[in-house]
Scaffold this active site. Structure first.
Site, PDB file in Angstrom:
ATOM      1  N   ARG A  41     -33.104  80.469  90.394  1.00  0.00           N
ATOM      2  CA  ARG A  41     -34.109  80.265  89.356  1.00  0.00           C
ATOM      3  C   ARG A  41     -34.802  81.590  88.997  1.00  0.00           C
ATOM      4  O   ARG A  41     -35.010  81.905  87.836  1.00  0.00           O
ATOM      5  CB  ARG A  41     -35.143  79.252  89.826  1.00  0.00           C
ATOM      6  CG  ARG A  41     -35.677  78.484  88.645  1.00  0.00           C
ATOM      7  CD  ARG A  41     -36.463  77.281  89.020  1.00  0.00           C
ATOM      8  NE  ARG A  41     -36.139  76.215  88.052  1.00  0.00           N
ATOM      9  CZ  ARG A  41     -36.838  75.107  87.923  1.00  0.00           C
ATOM     10  NH1 ARG A  41     -37.870  74.896  88.671  1.00  0.00           N
ATOM     11  NH2 ARG A  41     -36.495  74.201  87.040  1.00  0.00           N
ATOM     12  N   ASN A  93     -43.205  71.362  92.810  1.00  0.00           N
ATOM     13  CA  ASN A  93     -43.007  69.970  92.428  1.00  0.00           C
ATOM     14  C   ASN A  93     -43.533  68.997  93.477  1.00  0.00           C
ATOM     15  O   ASN A  93     -43.568  69.300  94.670  1.00  0.00           O
ATOM     16  CB  ASN A  93     -41.538  69.696  92.093  1.00  0.00           C
ATOM     17  CG  ASN A  93     -40.593  70.392  93.045  1.00  0.00           C
ATOM     18  OD1 ASN A  93     -40.917  71.422  93.618  1.00  0.00           O
ATOM     19  ND2 ASN A  93     -39.443  69.802  93.238  1.00  0.00           N
ATOM     20  N   SER A 133     -50.187  71.829  90.327  1.00  0.00           N
ATOM     21  CA  SER A 133     -49.343  70.633  90.408  1.00  0.00           C
ATOM     22  C   SER A 133     -50.224  69.397  90.272  1.00  0.00           C
ATOM     23  O   SER A 133     -51.370  69.404  90.712  1.00  0.00           O
ATOM     24  CB  SER A 133     -48.630  70.561  91.756  1.00  0.00           C
ATOM     25  OG  SER A 133     -47.866  71.705  91.980  1.00  0.00           O
ATOM     26  N   THR A 134     -49.678  68.357  89.672  1.00  0.00           N
ATOM     27  CA  THR A 134     -50.434  67.103  89.593  1.00  0.00           C
ATOM     28  C   THR A 134     -50.424  66.447  90.955  1.00  0.00           C
ATOM     29  O   THR A 134     -49.377  66.285  91.566  1.00  0.00           O
ATOM     30  CB  THR A 134     -49.789  66.137  88.606  1.00  0.00           C
ATOM     31  OG1 THR A 134     -49.589  66.819  87.408  1.00  0.00           O
ATOM     32  CG2 THR A 134     -50.669  64.934  88.382  1.00  0.00           C
ATOM     33  N   GLU A 163     -52.675  70.593  84.687  1.00  0.00           N
ATOM     34  CA  GLU A 163     -51.980  71.077  83.493  1.00  0.00           C
ATOM     35  C   GLU A 163     -51.859  69.955  82.472  1.00  0.00           C
ATOM     36  O   GLU A 163     -51.462  68.853  82.809  1.00  0.00           O
ATOM     37  CB  GLU A 163     -50.573  71.536  83.913  1.00  0.00           C
ATOM     38  CG  GLU A 163     -49.840  72.227  82.831  1.00  0.00           C
ATOM     39  CD  GLU A 163     -50.719  73.260  82.154  1.00  0.00           C
ATOM     40  OE1 GLU A 163     -51.000  74.274  82.774  1.00  0.00           O
ATOM     41  OE2 GLU A 163     -51.149  73.030  81.000  1.00  0.00           O
ATOM     42  N   LYS A 222     -56.398  64.019  85.469  1.00  0.00           N
ATOM     43  CA  LYS A 222     -55.018  64.295  85.083  1.00  0.00           C
ATOM     44  C   LYS A 222     -54.184  63.017  85.121  1.00  0.00           C
ATOM     45  O   LYS A 222     -53.448  62.703  84.181  1.00  0.00           O
ATOM     46  CB  LYS A 222     -54.425  65.363  86.013  1.00  0.00           C
ATOM     47  CG  LYS A 222     -52.940  65.599  85.844  1.00  0.00           C
ATOM     48  CD  LYS A 222     -52.613  66.128  84.441  1.00  0.00           C
ATOM     49  CE  LYS A 222     -51.132  66.138  84.142  1.00  0.00           C
ATOM     50  NZ  LYS A 222     -50.413  67.296  84.579  1.00  0.00           N
ATOM     51  N   CYS A 278     -43.719  63.432  84.320  1.00  0.00           N
ATOM     52  CA  CYS A 278     -45.111  63.105  84.663  1.00  0.00           C
ATOM     53  C   CYS A 278     -45.530  61.652  84.507  1.00  0.00           C
ATOM     54  O   CYS A 278     -46.150  61.094  85.409  1.00  0.00           O
ATOM     55  CB  CYS A 278     -46.050  63.981  83.843  1.00  0.00           C
ATOM     56  SG  CYS A 278     -46.076  65.666  84.448  1.00  0.00           S
TER      57      CYS A 278
HETATM   58  C1  UDX Z   1     -44.463  70.687  88.818  1.00  0.00           C
HETATM   59  C2  UDX Z   1     -44.829  69.290  89.314  1.00  0.00           C
HETATM   60  O1  UDX Z   1     -43.661  68.512  89.342  1.00  0.00           O
HETATM   61  C3  UDX Z   1     -45.834  68.589  88.465  1.00  0.00           C
HETATM   62  O2  UDX Z   1     -46.362  67.502  89.171  1.00  0.00           O
HETATM   63  C4  UDX Z   1     -46.968  69.456  88.134  1.00  0.00           C
HETATM   64  O3  UDX Z   1     -47.750  68.841  87.147  1.00  0.00           O
HETATM   65  C5  UDX Z   1     -46.558  70.834  87.739  1.00  0.00           C
HETATM   66  O4  UDX Z   1     -45.610  71.402  88.634  1.00  0.00           O
HETATM   67  P1  UDX Z   1     -42.575  71.503  87.165  1.00  0.00           P
HETATM   68  O5  UDX Z   1     -43.021  72.891  86.990  1.00  0.00           O
HETATM   69  O6  UDX Z   1     -42.038  70.791  85.986  1.00  0.00           O
HETATM   70  O7  UDX Z   1     -43.748  70.551  87.620  1.00  0.00           O
HETATM   71  O8  UDX Z   1     -41.594  71.400  88.428  1.00  0.00           O
HETATM   72  P2  UDX Z   1     -40.242  72.178  88.677  1.00  0.00           P
HETATM   73  O9  UDX Z   1     -39.653  72.607  87.384  1.00  0.00           O
HETATM   74  O10 UDX Z   1     -39.452  71.342  89.624  1.00  0.00           O
HETATM   75  O11 UDX Z   1     -40.696  73.529  89.424  1.00  0.00           O
HETATM   76  C6  UDX Z   1     -41.176  73.610  90.723  1.00  0.00           C
HETATM   77  C7  UDX Z   1     -40.640  74.886  91.372  1.00  0.00           C
HETATM   78  O12 UDX Z   1     -41.267  75.090  92.634  1.00  0.00           O
HETATM   79  C8  UDX Z   1     -39.138  74.896  91.640  1.00  0.00           C
HETATM   80  O13 UDX Z   1     -38.529  75.988  90.983  1.00  0.00           O
HETATM   81  C9  UDX Z   1     -39.033  75.023  93.168  1.00  0.00           C
HETATM   82  O14 UDX Z   1     -37.933  75.805  93.588  1.00  0.00           O
HETATM   83  C10 UDX Z   1     -40.349  75.690  93.519  1.00  0.00           C
HETATM   84  N1  UDX Z   1     -40.772  75.491  94.913  1.00  0.00           N
HETATM   85  C11 UDX Z   1     -40.821  74.251  95.461  1.00  0.00           C
HETATM   86  C12 UDX Z   1     -41.148  76.595  95.662  1.00  0.00           C
HETATM   87  O15 UDX Z   1     -41.093  77.730  95.205  1.00  0.00           O
HETATM   88  N2  UDX Z   1     -41.597  76.410  96.947  1.00  0.00           N
HETATM   89  C13 UDX Z   1     -41.639  75.181  97.523  1.00  0.00           C
HETATM   90  O16 UDX Z   1     -42.032  75.043  98.694  1.00  0.00           O
HETATM   91  C14 UDX Z   1     -41.241  74.065  96.742  1.00  0.00           C
HETATM   92  C1  UDX Z   2     -47.008  64.650  79.297  1.00  0.00           C
HETATM   93  C2  UDX Z   2     -48.441  64.835  78.734  1.00  0.00           C
HETATM   94  O1  UDX Z   2     -48.421  64.712  77.313  1.00  0.00           O
HETATM   95  C3  UDX Z   2     -48.996  66.167  79.174  1.00  0.00           C
HETATM   96  O2  UDX Z   2     -50.339  66.305  78.727  1.00  0.00           O
HETATM   97  C4  UDX Z   2     -48.919  66.279  80.678  1.00  0.00           C
HETATM   98  O3  UDX Z   2     -49.384  67.521  81.127  1.00  0.00           O
HETATM   99  C5  UDX Z   2     -47.512  66.060  81.153  1.00  0.00           C
HETATM  100  O4  UDX Z   2     -47.017  64.821  80.698  1.00  0.00           O
HETATM  101  P1  UDX Z   2     -44.579  65.475  78.599  1.00  0.00           P
HETATM  102  O5  UDX Z   2     -44.086  64.545  79.649  1.00  0.00           O
HETATM  103  O6  UDX Z   2     -44.049  66.866  78.598  1.00  0.00           O
HETATM  104  O7  UDX Z   2     -46.162  65.606  78.680  1.00  0.00           O
HETATM  105  O8  UDX Z   2     -44.234  64.861  77.150  1.00  0.00           O
HETATM  106  P2  UDX Z   2     -44.943  63.861  76.143  1.00  0.00           P
HETATM  107  O9  UDX Z   2     -44.935  64.498  74.815  1.00  0.00           O
HETATM  108  O10 UDX Z   2     -46.237  63.348  76.638  1.00  0.00           O
HETATM  109  O11 UDX Z   2     -43.877  62.657  76.060  1.00  0.00           O
HETATM  110  C6  UDX Z   2     -43.613  61.806  77.160  1.00  0.00           C
HETATM  111  C7  UDX Z   2     -42.627  60.737  76.768  1.00  0.00           C
HETATM  112  O12 UDX Z   2     -43.204  59.783  75.879  1.00  0.00           O
HETATM  113  C8  UDX Z   2     -41.384  61.273  76.043  1.00  0.00           C
HETATM  114  O13 UDX Z   2     -40.234  60.645  76.544  1.00  0.00           O
HETATM  115  C9  UDX Z   2     -41.638  60.909  74.609  1.00  0.00           C
HETATM  116  O14 UDX Z   2     -40.449  60.781  73.879  1.00  0.00           O
HETATM  117  C10 UDX Z   2     -42.372  59.591  74.758  1.00  0.00           C
HETATM  118  N1  UDX Z   2     -43.212  59.240  73.595  1.00  0.00           N
HETATM  119  C11 UDX Z   2     -44.270  60.017  73.250  1.00  0.00           C
HETATM  120  C12 UDX Z   2     -42.931  58.099  72.860  1.00  0.00           C
HETATM  121  O15 UDX Z   2     -41.979  57.377  73.153  1.00  0.00           O
HETATM  122  N2  UDX Z   2     -43.730  57.779  71.793  1.00  0.00           N
HETATM  123  C13 UDX Z   2     -44.805  58.533  71.420  1.00  0.00           C
HETATM  124  O16 UDX Z   2     -45.476  58.168  70.439  1.00  0.00           O
HETATM  125  C14 UDX Z   2     -45.077  59.700  72.165  1.00  0.00           C
END
Ligand code: UDX
Ligand code: UDX
Length: 465
Positions: A41, A93, A133-134, A163, A222, A278
């Site tokens: 990554r 994550n 992270s959430t 976030e 959140k 999420c």
């Molecule tokens: C993550 C969480 O899933 C979400 O709940 C939160 O809101 C934001 O952070 P995201 O960034 O989408 O979301 O996750 P992901 O794309 O899976 O990235 C997490 C990264 O952390 C991975 O690249 C993983 O390799 C890394 N990681 C994980 C570490 O570097 N150290 C660890 O111990 C575990």
């Molecule tokens: C969401 C929140 O919007 C963001 O604030 C939070 O930090 C992370 O989770 P994300 O999951 O990236 O973001 O996408 P979002 O645009 O919220 O869409 C989520 C899902 O709902 C998607 O599959 C989208 O297609 C669906 N969706 C959204 C609908 O089906 N109808 C709508 O009117 C809006």
């Protein structure tokens, strides 16, 4: 208030990567290092070819190009980055637990705990630790306890800074955030830490958009924000089923109710079901927390949002089967789109996965075209479900890089993601390539019914009779 010069972020994912790129671009005097244990990554973030960054987001590559190597760095040297930083974001994550107590609902906090233990071990100077992270409510307490009990006697301030960016619009959401939430203690050092993080965001946001709260309010907000958004989608999706049984049109209902300024127009688009990393996870967390505090009615209330979402995905798949004369066995069905929404290559919890799984159970032959998602990711998503063997998944489902090829000799096309390019296709030509009658199932409501009828399609659109 203390100004800082070095930030470290643990986790180079969809949240950590874009967030840190924006901070680096807006705060030239701060060095930002994003670390991750996943070497490939980090290598991808350091790629010369900016089209191969691990996260696709409109506007991201331009920002990375401008800041990378100047004040934005990607590295696997986790300990060195922690040691050097004054502020550490945790952005790893937190998947739903797949084992033990709370399996299928509670968040798995093992990565968060590992991060906290590592920070405690390495830190030789005071640090502000920011939860990005959430997390379930009261996690900060656990993080603080680990840091204070295993650390080297230095002071840690824990902040919650959830976030709110949505994928596909992450850069815009960060640059023009509706609000930034900073939760922390109201002790003198807690207040100072909150002020320092606020100062970082004040580089580009007005101060009145930066809300300071206690830690628990911030963590809970959140989960609740995502639960409310998902609830709107499930609410309108429940009405889409009713519209299909009556002569109502879900778009007209959405528009009519959205004009009520108390309701508002956003998040009222009916779809094949919400996905993403999420919504489901955060609601399950909320449900689990409510249950564990002895509030079953509260838990059931929110769980219904997920039950409705599962119903919508299942309903879409069952409608395809019923329409194709109750059998899809050996029939070619083209999927347009696999990502959970447009403008992202993320597929976590995408409705497409579950619709595909239901159709594969009926021995359909699926051909997927998605402009940004690779075959490897698609097969991983299916294998992860464990419904059938990896060989079977590869035998029944193919991935192609051309929408026309997907349509060739297909019995049906199903639209699973609302990619803009799908609207611009030559649908007349697509119709010519398909077997007849040519069925078209619009799970995202992006095509015009009259037009598709005129081309000769048997056209179904979610939420319309
Ligand atoms: C993550 C969480 O899933 C979400 O709940 C939160 O809101 C934001 O952070 P995201 O960034 O989408 O979301 O996750 P992901 O794309 O899976 O990235 C997490 C990264 O952390 C991975 O690249 C993983 O390799 C890394 N990681 C994980 C570490 O570097 N150290 C660890 O111990 C575990
Ligand atoms: C969401 C929140 O919007 C963001 O604030 C939070 O930090 C992370 O989770 P994300 O999951 O990236 O973001 O996408 P979002 O645009 O919220 O869409 C989520 C899902 O709902 C998607 O599959 C989208 O297609 C669906 N969706 C959204 C609908 O089906 N109808 C709508 O009117 C809006």
């Amino acid at each position: 208030m203390k100004k800082i010069h070095k930030i470290c972020c643990i986790g180079a994912g969809y949240v950590g990567g874009p967030t840190m790129a924006v901070i680096a671009s807006q705060c030239p005097e701060i060095d930002v290092t994003v670390v991750d244990i996943n070497q490939s990554r980090i290598d991808a973030w350091n790629q010369q070819d900016l089209d191969k960054l691990p996260v696709y987001e409109p506007g991201l590559k331009e920002i990375v190009e401008k800041t990378r190597g100047t004040n934005l760095f990607f590295s696997t040297e986790v300990d060195a980055a922690i040691d050097a930083a004054e502020m550490i974001f945790i952005s790893v994550n937190t998947p739903t637990k797949t084992y033990g107590k709370g399996k299928g609902q509670a968040a798995d906090l093992k990565y968060i705990e590992l991060c906290a233990r590592n920070i405690a071990k390495v830190a030789k100077t005071d640090k502000i630790v920011v939860e990005k992270s959430t997390l379930p409510v009261r996690t900060a307490e656990a993080v603080k306890s680990i840091l204070d009990n295993t650390g080297n006697g230095v002071n840690f301030e824990i902040l919650s800074n959830p976030e709110f960016l949505a994928e596909g619009t992450a850069i815009d959401d960060l640059l023009k955030a509706d609000r930034v939430l900073i939760g922390g203690d109201d002790t003198p050092s807690g207040l100072e830490a909150k002020a320092t993080l606020s100062w970082v965001y004040e580089h580009w946001l007005e101060k009145d958009r930066i809300l300071q709260t206690n830690v628990w309010s911030s963590e809970l907000s959140k989960l609740v924000a995502n639960a409310f958004l998902a609830q709107r989608v499930s609410s309108i999706n429940s009405i889409s089923a009713l519209c299909e049984k009556t002569d109502a049109n879900v778009a007209e209902v959405s528009r009519a109710i959205g004009k009520d300024s108390r309701i508002g127009p956003k998040f009222l688009s009916s779809s094949v079901g919400f996905g993403g990393s999420c919504f489901q996870k955060d609601i399950l967390n909320l449900v689990y927390i409510a249950k564990s505090f002895g509030l079953p009615e509260v838990a059931d209330y929110w769980e219904q949002v997920i039950i409705m979402n599962d119903y919508q995905k299942r309903r879409f798949a069952e409608n395809i089967i019923a329409t194709l004369y109750n059998t899809v066995s050996g029939k070619k069905i083209a999927f347009y789109g696999w990502a959970f929404k447009k403008d992202t290559n993320d597929t976590r919890e995408s409705a497409a996965i579950y619709v595909a799984d239901a159709l594969l159970d009926e021995q359909a032959e699926i051909v997927v075209y998605d402009p940004k998602v690779s075959a490897e990711v698609i097969y991983n998503d299916l294998d992860y479900l464990n419904t059938r063997s990896p060989e079977e998944n590869r035998r029944l489902l193919k991935v192609v890089s051309n929408p026309m090829e997907a349509a060739k000799d297909a019995h049906a096309i199903a639209i699973l993601t609302e990619w803009e390019e799908f609207k611009t296709y030559d649908w007349k030509k697509i119709h010519e390539h398909m077997l007849k009658p040519a069925f078209l199932f619009d799970g995202r409501r992006i095509l015009d019914k009259q037009e598709m009828d005129a081309f000769g399609f048997k056209f179904y659109k979610i939420g319309e009779a």
